[in-house]
Write a protein that holds these residues in place. Structure first.
Motif, PDB file in Angstrom:
ATOM      1  N   LEU A  53       0.843  -1.189   0.000  1.00 30.98           N
ATOM      2  CA  LEU A  53       0.000   0.000   0.000  1.00 30.98           C
ATOM      3  C   LEU A  53       0.877   1.236   0.000  1.00 30.98           C
ATOM      4  CD1 LEU A  53      -2.664  -0.963   2.695  1.00 30.98           C
ATOM      5  CD2 LEU A  53      -2.863  -1.143   0.214  1.00 30.98           C
ATOM      6  N   THR A  54       0.534   2.167  -0.852  1.00 35.54           N
ATOM      7  CA  THR A  54       1.181   3.465  -0.866  1.00 35.54           C
ATOM      8  C   THR A  54       0.089   4.507  -0.672  1.00 35.54           C
ATOM      9  OG1 THR A  54       2.749   4.868  -2.074  1.00 35.54           O
ATOM     10  CG2 THR A  54       1.066   3.754  -3.384  1.00 35.54           C
ATOM     11  N   PHE A  55       0.478   5.752  -0.536  1.00 36.59           N
ATOM     12  CA  PHE A  55      -0.489   6.790  -0.192  1.00 36.59           C
ATOM     13  C   PHE A  55      -0.428   7.946  -1.184  1.00 36.59           C
ATOM     14  CE2 PHE A  55       0.429   4.430   3.569  1.00 36.59           C
ATOM     15  CZ  PHE A  55      -0.795   4.299   4.187  1.00 36.59           C
ATOM     16  N   VAL A  56      -1.583   8.573  -1.407  1.00 36.97           N
ATOM     17  CA  VAL A  56      -1.672   9.728  -2.298  1.00 36.97           C
ATOM     18  C   VAL A  56      -2.672  10.724  -1.715  1.00 36.97           C
ATOM     19  CG1 VAL A  56      -3.447   8.683  -3.777  1.00 36.97           C
ATOM     20  CG2 VAL A  56      -1.967  10.485  -4.701  1.00 36.97           C
ATOM     21  N   PRO A  57      -2.330  12.017  -1.753  1.00 35.37           N
ATOM     22  CA  PRO A  57      -3.290  13.029  -1.289  1.00 35.37           C
ATOM     23  C   PRO A  57      -4.527  13.070  -2.188  1.00 35.37           C
ATOM     24  CG  PRO A  57      -1.078  13.958  -1.447  1.00 35.37           C
ATOM     25  CD  PRO A  57      -1.044  12.620  -2.122  1.00 35.37           C
ATOM     26  N   LEU A  58      -5.646  13.425  -1.607  1.00 35.07           N
ATOM     27  CA  LEU A  58      -6.899  13.512  -2.354  1.00 35.07           C
ATOM     28  C   LEU A  58      -7.282  14.946  -2.718  1.00 35.07           C
ATOM     29  CD1 LEU A  58      -8.982  10.785  -0.520  1.00 35.07           C
ATOM     30  CD2 LEU A  58      -8.019  10.686  -2.831  1.00 35.07           C
ATOM     31  N   ASP A  59      -6.402  15.916  -2.416  1.00 37.05           N
ATOM     32  CA  ASP A  59      -6.705  17.278  -2.852  1.00 37.05           C
ATOM     33  C   ASP A  59      -6.733  17.312  -4.376  1.00 37.05           C
ATOM     34  OD1 ASP A  59      -3.789  16.892  -2.741  1.00 37.05           O
ATOM     35  OD2 ASP A  59      -3.655  18.995  -3.340  1.00 37.05           O
ATOM     36  N   ARG A  60      -7.708  17.949  -4.929  1.00 43.32           N
ATOM     37  CA  ARG A  60      -7.899  18.072  -6.374  1.00 43.32           C
ATOM     38  C   ARG A  60      -8.234  16.744  -7.056  1.00 43.32           C
ATOM     39  NH1 ARG A  60      -2.640  20.170  -8.213  1.00 43.32           N
ATOM     40  NH2 ARG A  60      -1.912  19.119  -6.366  1.00 43.32           N
ATOM     41  N   ALA A  61      -8.558  15.699  -6.293  1.00 40.66           N
ATOM     42  CA  ALA A  61      -8.952  14.414  -6.890  1.00 40.66           C
ATOM     43  C   ALA A  61     -10.398  14.515  -7.378  1.00 40.66           C
ATOM     44  CB  ALA A  61      -8.826  13.292  -5.869  1.00 40.66           C
ATOM     45  N   THR A  62     -10.697  13.728  -8.395  1.00 40.85           N
ATOM     46  CA  THR A  62     -12.070  13.656  -8.897  1.00 40.85           C
ATOM     47  C   THR A  62     -12.502  12.199  -8.921  1.00 40.85           C
ATOM     48  OG1 THR A  62     -11.292  13.595 -11.185  1.00 40.85           O
ATOM     49  CG2 THR A  62     -11.893  15.752 -10.298  1.00 40.85           C
ATOM     50  N   VAL A  63     -13.780  11.988  -8.692  1.00 39.28           N
ATOM     51  CA  VAL A  63     -14.333  10.637  -8.652  1.00 39.28           C
ATOM     52  C   VAL A  63     -15.229  10.446  -9.868  1.00 39.28           C
ATOM     53  CG1 VAL A  63     -15.746   9.025  -7.330  1.00 39.28           C
ATOM     54  CG2 VAL A  63     -14.272  10.644  -6.143  1.00 39.28           C
ATOM     55  N   ALA A  64     -15.027   9.343 -10.575  1.00 38.13           N
ATOM     56  CA  ALA A  64     -15.864   8.964 -11.706  1.00 38.13           C
ATOM     57  C   ALA A  64     -16.468   7.600 -11.381  1.00 38.13           C
ATOM     58  CB  ALA A  64     -15.026   8.901 -12.978  1.00 38.13           C
ATOM     59  N   PRO A  65     -17.421   7.130 -12.173  1.00 39.18           N
ATOM     60  CA  PRO A  65     -18.036   5.836 -11.874  1.00 39.18           C
ATOM     61  C   PRO A  65     -17.035   4.680 -11.806  1.00 39.18           C
ATOM     62  CG  PRO A  65     -19.360   7.011 -13.459  1.00 39.18           C
ATOM     63  CD  PRO A  65     -18.087   7.805 -13.295  1.00 39.18           C
ATOM     64  N   SER A  66     -15.957   4.740 -12.553  1.00 42.50           N
ATOM     65  CA  SER A  66     -15.039   3.596 -12.592  1.00 42.50           C
ATOM     66  C   SER A  66     -13.658   3.868 -12.011  1.00 42.50           C
ATOM     67  CB  SER A  66     -14.870   3.126 -14.041  1.00 42.50           C
ATOM     68  OG  SER A  66     -14.258   4.158 -14.809  1.00 42.50           O
ATOM     69  N   HIS A  67     -13.375   5.109 -11.614  1.00 46.01           N
ATOM     70  CA  HIS A  67     -12.034   5.402 -11.117  1.00 46.01           C
ATOM     71  C   HIS A  67     -12.007   6.671 -10.268  1.00 46.01           C
ATOM     72  CE1 HIS A  67     -12.252   7.754 -14.886  1.00 46.01           C
ATOM     73  NE2 HIS A  67     -11.571   8.642 -14.188  1.00 46.01           N
ATOM     74  N   VAL A  68     -10.886   6.837  -9.574  1.00 47.20           N
ATOM     75  CA  VAL A  68     -10.577   8.072  -8.864  1.00 47.20           C
ATOM     76  C   VAL A  68      -9.327   8.631  -9.531  1.00 47.20           C
ATOM     77  CG1 VAL A  68      -9.893   9.083  -6.657  1.00 47.20           C
ATOM     78  CG2 VAL A  68     -11.540   7.195  -6.699  1.00 47.20           C
ATOM     79  N   ARG A  69      -9.418   9.861 -10.022  1.00 48.35           N
ATOM     80  CA  ARG A  69      -8.267  10.504 -10.672  1.00 48.35           C
ATOM     81  C   ARG A  69      -7.609  11.429  -9.649  1.00 48.35           C
ATOM     82  NH1 ARG A  69      -6.970  11.559 -16.114  1.00 48.35           N
ATOM     83  NH2 ARG A  69      -9.052  10.796 -16.653  1.00 48.35           N
ATOM     84  N   VAL A  70      -6.327  11.190  -9.367  1.00 55.37           N
ATOM     85  CA  VAL A  70      -5.586  12.025  -8.428  1.00 55.37           C
ATOM     86  C   VAL A  70      -4.745  13.038  -9.190  1.00 55.37           C
ATOM     87  CG1 VAL A  70      -5.604  10.283  -6.598  1.00 55.37           C
ATOM     88  CG2 VAL A  70      -3.714  10.327  -8.246  1.00 55.37           C
ATOM     89  N   ALA A  71      -4.261  14.039  -8.497  1.00 55.92           N
ATOM     90  CA  ALA A  71      -3.521  15.135  -9.126  1.00 55.92           C
ATOM     91  C   ALA A  71      -2.015  14.908  -9.144  1.00 55.92           C
ATOM     92  CB  ALA A  71      -3.847  16.437  -8.397  1.00 55.92           C
ATOM     93  N   TYR A  72      -1.569  13.716  -8.792  1.00 53.45           N
ATOM     94  CA  TYR A  72      -0.135  13.435  -8.674  1.00 53.45           C
ATOM     95  C   TYR A  72       0.280  12.362  -9.672  1.00 53.45           C
ATOM     96  CZ  TYR A  72      -0.711  16.176  -4.500  1.00 53.45           C
ATOM     97  OH  TYR A  72      -1.001  17.210  -3.639  1.00 53.45           O
ATOM     98  N   PRO A  73       1.485  12.490 -10.251  1.00 56.55           N
ATOM     99  CA  PRO A  73       1.927  11.508 -11.245  1.00 56.55           C
ATOM    100  C   PRO A  73       2.182  10.126 -10.634  1.00 56.55           C
ATOM    101  CG  PRO A  73       3.631  13.173 -10.876  1.00 56.55           C
ATOM    102  CD  PRO A  73       2.443  13.565 -10.059  1.00 56.55           C
ATOM    103  N   LYS A  74       1.993   9.133 -11.459  1.00 57.94           N
ATOM    104  CA  LYS A  74       2.139   7.728 -11.060  1.00 57.94           C
ATOM    105  C   LYS A  74       3.474   7.467 -10.358  1.00 57.94           C
ATOM    106  CE  LYS A  74       1.879   3.166 -13.248  1.00 57.94           C
ATOM    107  NZ  LYS A  74       1.548   2.492 -14.516  1.00 57.94           N
TER     108      LYS A  74
END
Length: 118
Positions: A53-74
């Motif tokens: 498990l790794t961690f990513v901030p959720l600021d500026r994240a968006t939720v769609a029906p099939s995914h969560v898009r985060v604002a940080y590169p992979k």
């Protein structure tokens, strides 16, 4: 920002970076203990039998029906502090996690931890 009441619906969704690259699957959401708002997500990454498990901030994240898009590169997410899939984020690890993303870390007024798993 999105509302915290839908947290259970986000689990096991793909987490993708700004370019649409899949990072992993959302495992849990961590809320800010001061505001009770979603702050970080734990993301299951790796190959079968060797997940972590790794961690990513959720600021500026968006939720769609099939995914969560985060604002940080992979790459930044995969290089973030990580733990075993059955582990727990220790309070002592929180400052390093925030620092990895260039975010200011401020514990609670009485020194309490900043993140709580939901």
């Amino acid at each position: 920002m999105f509302e915290a009441e839908n947290i259970r619906d986000w689990r096991e969704h793909d987490v993708i970076d700004p370019d649409g690259g899949k990072i992993g699957q959302l495992e849990a959401v961590y809320v800010d203990t001061g505001t009770d708002q979603p702050a970080f997500a734990s993301v299951k990454i790796g190959i079968v039998g060797r997940h972590r498990l790794t961690f990513v901030p959720l600021d500026r994240a968006t939720v769609a029906p099939s995914h969560v898009r985060v604002a940080y590169p992979k790459k930044q997410v995969k290089d973030a502090p990580a733990m075993d899939t059955d582990g727990e984020l220790a309070a002592a690890d929180e400052p390093g996690l925030f620092g990895h993303y260039g975010l200011a870390y401020q514990p609670g007024a009485s020194g309490e931890r900043r993140l709580a798993r939901r």
